[in-house]
Design a protein around this motif. Sequence first.
Motif, short mmCIF file in Angstrom:
data_model
loop_
_atom_site.label_atom_id
_atom_site.label_comp_id
_atom_site.label_asym_id
_atom_site.label_seq_id
_atom_site.Cartn_x
_atom_site.Cartn_y
_atom_site.Cartn_z
N LYS A 119 -5.79 6.94 -3.80
CA LYS A 119 -6.84 6.85 -2.77
C LYS A 119 -6.36 7.44 -1.45
O LYS A 119 -7.15 8.01 -0.70
N SER B 130 -3.70 3.73 2.15
CA SER B 130 -4.62 3.05 1.25
C SER B 130 -3.81 2.14 0.34
O SER B 130 -2.58 2.20 0.30
N GLU B 131 -4.52 1.29 -0.40
CA GLU B 131 -3.80 0.37 -1.30
C GLU B 131 -3.17 1.10 -2.48
O GLU B 131 -2.23 0.60 -3.10
N SER B 132 -3.64 2.31 -2.79
CA SER B 132 -3.05 3.10 -3.87
C SER B 132 -2.75 4.50 -3.39
O SER B 132 -3.38 5.01 -2.46
N ARG B 133 -1.78 5.14 -4.04
CA ARG B 133 -1.43 6.51 -3.68
C ARG B 133 -2.60 7.45 -3.94
O ARG B 133 -2.88 8.35 -3.13
N GLY C 270 0.79 -1.22 0.00
CA GLY C 270 0.00 0.00 0.00
C GLY C 270 0.83 1.27 0.00
O GLY C 270 2.05 1.25 -0.22
N ASN C 271 0.16 2.37 0.24
CA ASN C 271 0.78 3.70 0.24
C ASN C 271 0.38 4.45 1.50
O ASN C 271 -0.79 4.43 1.90
#
Length: 443
Positions: A396, A391-394, A331-332
């Motif tokens: 988000k 979150s799982e993405s930057r 994640g990020n």
Amino acid sequence: MQKILIANRGEIALRIIKTCSMMGIETIAIYSEADKDMPFVKSATKAFCVGEPHVSKSYLQMEKIIDIAKSENVDAIHPGYGFLSENAVFAEKVKNAGIIFIGPEPKTIELMGDKIVSRQTMEKANVPVVPGSSQGIKTIEEACNLAELIGFPVMLKASGGGGGIGMVLCENEQALVKSFETTKKRAMAYFGCEDVFIEKYISNSRHIEVQVFGDNYGNIIHLFERDCSIQRRHQKVVEESPSPFLSDNVRKKMFATAIKAARAVQYTNAGTIEFIVDQDENFYFLEMNTRLQVEHPVTEMITGLDLVKWQILVASGEELPLKQAEISASGNAIEFRLYAEDPVRFLPSPGKLTTLQWPEKEGARVDSGYVEGGTVTPFYDPLIAKCIFYSESRGKALEAAAGFFKNVKIDGIKTNVPLFLNILENESFQNGDYTTHFLNKNK
């Protein structure tokens, strides 16, 4: 360990108390007269006043702090960050008192605290350093000759400097001549040492650091990187992991280099190797921070690990809880340092927090030293909270941060929340295309 004294205040003191409580460890807090009503004082098992508001009369009172530790029969002292955390004299005094210092050996703190000596150490270990001087520069003639050799612009730095203090960008010889003596005097005033040195100025650079951890059995691991390039006056404002800039190949090389640097000083406990990275991904050793970093929650969010717990375990004489192959990141995570400050003039804005309400957002973590009704005094760093988003993405994580800061409620003082919203709305930042000059270019 059964009992730990925390030689710090505010947010980091609360952070340490939280982990100690989970581990069943009693905590002793120290506080100044200005901090008597702070949450960390009430959260500790016991608390003792160490003096007047000014740091020199309270949080820097080494002998008084150690006397309290001895009278309370503590097993260890945790210095947090700032104050005495990178003071080799204090670490040595703690050891001599028969108390465990939760951090590296005093000799390591001393070695890495002098930027000239740390450069020399890294050169011997074949760790790349920024082109420049590896000896203190005594005269302006010597400074000008070296600057001409490596090429302007250059950075004039105090050997004992830190936190952006004692650093001057010199675009040409005239600027270097003008700054040389004043920088030496400033270095002596702040750090008790007038030694200065010169490094080549890396334009369009990123500031990327690697979290390292060592134990007393020769085990040293990394816990991935943090991109700290969003800065103002060389002070970090936003930190994130993974870096949106680094390629996987360079990332792996940076991790290996960070471990090599830590091994060069037989490092133990939590530390950070900081690199400056140019636009072609060439990276150079900048400095080593021999303590827990302000931004350590970023690493905790992507790894699921408790770095304060690891610090305590290592200081207790245990091996690192995990091997390198057992550690992974996913994640990020991104952290924003929320300050009590004027968002236009960037000056501290102390006062009473008449309203302090945090929005509830999934993946949001708030590490704060204050509660509603508390007062941010003018005596210390005006950090109200560290707001971390995972979150799982930057993308988000950034969305969560924007939603959070649009709904946070803080009254009674000014804060840098408007700055965060401007950063989050910037297309270059959203694309991960930013350098250490980002805030200067996007005022």
